[in-house]
Design a protein around this motif. Structure first.
Motif, PDB file in Angstrom:
ATOM      1  N   UNK A  42       0.809  -1.224   0.000  1.00 28.81           N
ATOM      2  CA  UNK A  42       0.000   0.000   0.000  1.00 28.81           C
ATOM      3  C   UNK A  42       0.840   1.271   0.000  1.00 28.81           C
ATOM      4  N   UNK A  43       2.121   1.161   0.358  1.00 24.70           N
ATOM      5  CA  UNK A  43       2.941   2.368   0.548  1.00 24.70           C
ATOM      6  C   UNK A  43       3.014   3.229  -0.700  1.00 24.70           C
ATOM      7  N   UNK A  44       3.402   2.650  -1.820  1.00 22.89           N
ATOM      8  CA  UNK A  44       3.592   3.448  -3.028  1.00 22.89           C
ATOM      9  C   UNK A  44       2.282   4.078  -3.492  1.00 22.89           C
ATOM     10  N   UNK A  47       1.344   6.931  -1.018  1.00 21.54           N
ATOM     11  CA  UNK A  47       2.250   8.065  -1.166  1.00 21.54           C
ATOM     12  C   UNK A  47       1.890   8.872  -2.420  1.00 21.54           C
ATOM     13  N   UNK A  48       1.529   8.161  -3.486  1.00 22.43           N
ATOM     14  CA  UNK A  48       1.068   8.856  -4.691  1.00 22.43           C
ATOM     15  C   UNK A  48      -0.239   9.577  -4.455  1.00 22.43           C
ATOM     16  N   UNK A  49      -1.119   8.953  -3.692  1.00 21.75           N
ATOM     17  CA  UNK A  49      -2.396   9.578  -3.376  1.00 21.75           C
ATOM     18  C   UNK A  49      -2.197  10.840  -2.538  1.00 21.75           C
ATOM     19  N   UNK A 179       2.608  19.934   3.036  1.00 26.27           N
ATOM     20  CA  UNK A 179       4.042  19.986   3.349  1.00 26.27           C
ATOM     21  C   UNK A 179       4.786  18.779   2.804  1.00 26.27           C
ATOM     22  N   UNK A 180       4.301  18.231   1.697  1.00 25.16           N
ATOM     23  CA  UNK A 180       4.966  17.063   1.137  1.00 25.16           C
ATOM     24  C   UNK A 180       6.226  17.485   0.396  1.00 25.16           C
ATOM     25  N   UNK A 181       7.324  16.735   0.537  1.00 25.25           N
ATOM     26  CA  UNK A 181       8.575  17.124  -0.112  1.00 25.25           C
ATOM     27  C   UNK A 181       8.485  17.117  -1.626  1.00 25.25           C
ATOM     28  N   UNK A 214      -4.820   7.858   4.552  1.00 22.19           N
ATOM     29  CA  UNK A 214      -3.394   8.181   4.623  1.00 22.19           C
ATOM     30  C   UNK A 214      -2.887   8.063   6.065  1.00 22.19           C
ATOM     31  N   UNK A 215      -3.693   8.543   7.015  1.00 21.36           N
ATOM     32  CA  UNK A 215      -3.304   8.439   8.422  1.00 21.36           C
ATOM     33  C   UNK A 215      -3.289   6.972   8.865  1.00 21.36           C
ATOM     34  N   UNK A 216      -4.236   6.174   8.399  1.00 15.95           N
ATOM     35  CA  UNK A 216      -4.249   4.750   8.736  1.00 15.95           C
ATOM     36  C   UNK A 216      -2.998   4.059   8.205  1.00 15.95           C
TER      37      UNK A 216
END
Length: 277
Positions: A42-44, A47-49, A179-181, A214-216
């Motif tokens: 689920x990470x990728x 992160x895209x979402x 605040x996403x890089x 995203x928080x989950x």
């Protein structure tokens, strides 16, 4: 001799402790593997979402976000309810404190260990506390936390992130889309979107539903890092126990030699006395 008994007693206790640690390590490895598969899959995607969330928020312009009711920032520290997680919780706590010192953010502590840390070390800090399981993400508790967080304009989460079994790093991440890089909020979005029905309504979906996802995912990331850190910590404990058992065997062997030497000296002394008579 009493010393010999003490060495045998310590060796017996260490052997029992080693068995306990091996079982605990096996359980931790099973939990880590179970969480690892789901988190890395689920990470990728999430992160895209999260990156799209930031771009949608930027495209919507000021006044559209529902997260800026109070105009403040909240910092969330994801700790643990128990120990034996190595130093990942401690290092994350250090980053959390540094952020609080540099900003005027509200503080949220998740987990009994974090509660004890902040009460004992920084009782002057005001905070809100929530309790979440170390084993899984409870949806009812998640909704309770999100109900409080959604009133803030910026939501910064501090947690441990899994890189490998040997590497877990304290991480600060924004889940409120600002605040996403990967995104520079002073520029236009990198991608062009056609919004249907409207950008404001789409942003509302992100903030009310996708933000919770995203928080989950962040909670799952924290669980994975803690289990990996625990596994690494237990493995070091096993190595220390093995080294101590080797040392005890050496000390027991030295003690036997000393006892044998004393007996031999006593025999020689007895023979000398008989010869003198």
């Amino acid at each position: 001799m009493q010393t010999r008994k003490l060495l045998a007693y310590e060796a017996e206790n260490l052997a029992g402790l080693k068995g306990f640690v091996e079982v605990y390590e096996e359980v931790a490895a099973g939990r880590m593997q179970k969480v690892r598969l789901s988190v890395l899959k689920a990470r990728q995607f999430l992160e895209g979402l999260a990156e799209i969330f930031a771009e949608v928020k930027l495209a919507s312009g000021p006044g559209q976000s529902k997260l800026n009711n109070n105009g403040r920032t909240v910092a969330v520290f994801l700790s643990a309810n128990s120990g034996l997680f190595g130093d990942i919780v401690e290092r994350t706590f250090t980053s959390f404190l540094q952020f609080l010192a540099e900003t005027r953010a509200e503080a949220v502590v998740v987990g009994k260990l974090g509660l004890r840390m902040i009460q004992e070390r920084h009782p002057e800090i005001l905070y809100n506390y929530y309790d979440l399981s170390d084993d899984q993400v409870d949806l009812a508790s998640l909704r309770l936390v999100m109900r409080y967080l959604l009133q803030f304009e910026k939501i910064m989460v501090f947690y441990g992130k899994f890189s490998s079994i040997l590497s877990q790093n304290p991480t600060m991440a924004s889940i409120s889309g600002d605040s996403l890089p990967e995104v520079n909020l002073g520029e236009k979005p990198r991608n062009l979107y056609l919004f249907e029905p409207t950008v404001g309504e789409i942003l509302q979906v992100f903030e009310s539903e996708i933000l919770s996802s995203i928080f989950e995912q962040t909670l799952h990331e924290s669980l994975l890092a803690k289990f990996a850190s625990r596994l690494q910590h237990l493995d070091r404990s096993l190595q220390n126990i093995d080294q101590r058992l080797i040392r005890l065997k050496f000390e027991a062997k030295q003690l036997r030699h000393k006892i044998d030497n004393r007996k031999q000296l006593s025999r020689l002394a007895g023979i000398s006395l008989w010869e003198m008579q």
